[in-house]
Design an enzyme around this catalytic site. Structure first.
Site, PDB file in Angstrom:
ATOM      1  N   HIS A  34       0.528  -1.222   0.072  1.00  0.00           N
ATOM      2  CA  HIS A  34      -0.128  -0.254   0.147  1.00  0.00           C
ATOM      3  C   HIS A  34       0.747   1.152  -0.244  1.00  0.00           C
ATOM      4  CE1 HIS A  34      -3.705   2.197   0.628  1.00  0.00           C
ATOM      5  NE2 HIS A  34      -3.048   3.442   1.365  1.00  0.00           N
ATOM      6  N   ASP A  36       0.724   5.556  -0.338  1.00  0.00           N
ATOM      7  CA  ASP A  36       0.460   6.579   0.431  1.00  0.00           C
ATOM      8  C   ASP A  36       0.515   7.795  -0.200  1.00  0.00           C
ATOM      9  OD1 ASP A  36      -2.284   5.921   2.256  1.00  0.00           O
ATOM     10  OD2 ASP A  36      -0.114   4.629   3.578  1.00  0.00           O
ATOM     11  N   MET A  38       0.475  11.539  -0.524  1.00  0.00           N
ATOM     12  CA  MET A  38      -0.135  12.698   0.052  1.00  0.00           C
ATOM     13  C   MET A  38       1.034  14.060  -0.725  1.00  0.00           C
ATOM     14  SD  MET A  38       0.185  11.371   3.973  1.00  0.00           S
ATOM     15  CE  MET A  38      -0.988  10.254   4.464  1.00  0.00           C
ATOM     16  N   GLY A 143      -3.499  12.032   5.964  1.00  0.00           N
ATOM     17  CA  GLY A 143      -2.629  12.639   5.998  1.00  0.00           C
ATOM     18  C   GLY A 143      -1.666  11.891   6.794  1.00  0.00           C
ATOM     19  N   GLY A 145       0.558   8.213   9.582  1.00  0.00           N
ATOM     20  CA  GLY A 145      -0.415   7.506  10.216  1.00  0.00           C
ATOM     21  C   GLY A 145      -0.219   7.125  11.523  1.00  0.00           C
ATOM     22  N   ASP A 176      -8.596   1.565   6.361  1.00  0.00           N
ATOM     23  CA  ASP A 176      -7.383   1.932   6.361  1.00  0.00           C
ATOM     24  C   ASP A 176      -7.444   3.125   7.610  1.00  0.00           C
ATOM     25  OD1 ASP A 176      -4.089   3.664   6.404  1.00  0.00           O
ATOM     26  OD2 ASP A 176      -5.218   3.601   3.791  1.00  0.00           O
ATOM     27  N   GLY A 177      -6.788   2.728   8.633  1.00  0.00           N
ATOM     28  CA  GLY A 177      -6.368   3.789   9.634  1.00  0.00           C
ATOM     29  C   GLY A 177      -7.005   3.031  11.365  1.00  0.00           C
TER      30      GLY A 177
END
Length: 220
Positions: A34, A36, A38, A143, A145, A176-177
């Protein structure tokens, strides 16, 4: 109930040796890698771009699950597709025409996902769900982790999973999160079939990755 796919989020990896980290979680049993992305605009952080995705692509044959937290998103779809993304996930708020964005991802030969922030309702999917391969429910505000799991998102997961089942669609529900062994179970019970985990996978260094992944699947 089938074990969920584990998408190891490289946001929590050691960026000084990112290729090694990707290989390590691949060998430890992660199903997806995965990524991310941003931009410091759509979300309050800046991470990586297509150049990094291309650089690490050769370190794993597992699917690259690329989550674009950038706006506008449309101008960058082709670059991430060419860099090696297998799944490209976008946000409804990241462009004016979500259906057109999804169509473009599919035209590039990639699987298409849509991600919902905690305050984004499930009905944002109403007219694109039939075209999707993945719905990504954010159980933190995107935004950064290491955030705490927002339990209210379990109701959203349940609602989306029920709609997918009722319509007979082949769409994965990813969460996710704040995913750890406890919240992983909660998410799967609610209908999730894939889980993004960063801190919970990369904690303890490479020798711990396999055990961490088994724990998230409920195997440990």
């Amino acid at each position: 109930m089938p074990a969920p796919l584990i998408a190891a989020s490289i946001l929590s990896a050691d960026f000084a040796k990112l290729g090694d980290e990707v290989r390590a979680v691949d060998e430890a049993g992660a199903d997806w890698i995965h990524v991310d992305v941003m931009d410091g605009h759509f979300v309050p952080n800046i991470t990586v771009g297509p150049v990094v995705v291309k650089a690490i692509r050769s370190h794993s044959r597992k699917p690259f699950d690329v989550h674009l937290m950038i706006a506008p998103v449309d101008p960058f779809l082709e670059a991430f597709a060419e860099a090696g993304a297998d799944i490209i996930t976008v946000h409804p708020e990241a462009g004016p025409h979500l259906d057109r964005t999804v169509e473009r991802v599919k035209a590039l030969g990639k699987k298409a996902g849509v991600s919902l922030n905690p305050a984004t309702p499930p009905d944002a999917l109403d007219y694109v769900l039939d075209e999707l391969d993945l719905v990504l429910v954010m159980s933190v505000n995107p935004g950064f982790g290491g955030q705490k799991f927002i339990a209210s998102q379990l109701r959203k997961v349940e609602s989306i999973a029920e709609t997918i089942a009722a319509r007979g669609l082949d769409v994965r529900v990813e969460v996710d999160g704040g995913i750890d062994p406890e919240t992983a179970r909660q998410a799967v019970d609610a209908g999730a079939t894939a889980l993004v985990a960063g801190t919970a996978v990369f904690r303890g260094g490479p020798s711990a990755y396999a055990g961490n992944i088994r724990a998230l699947r409920g195997d440990a």
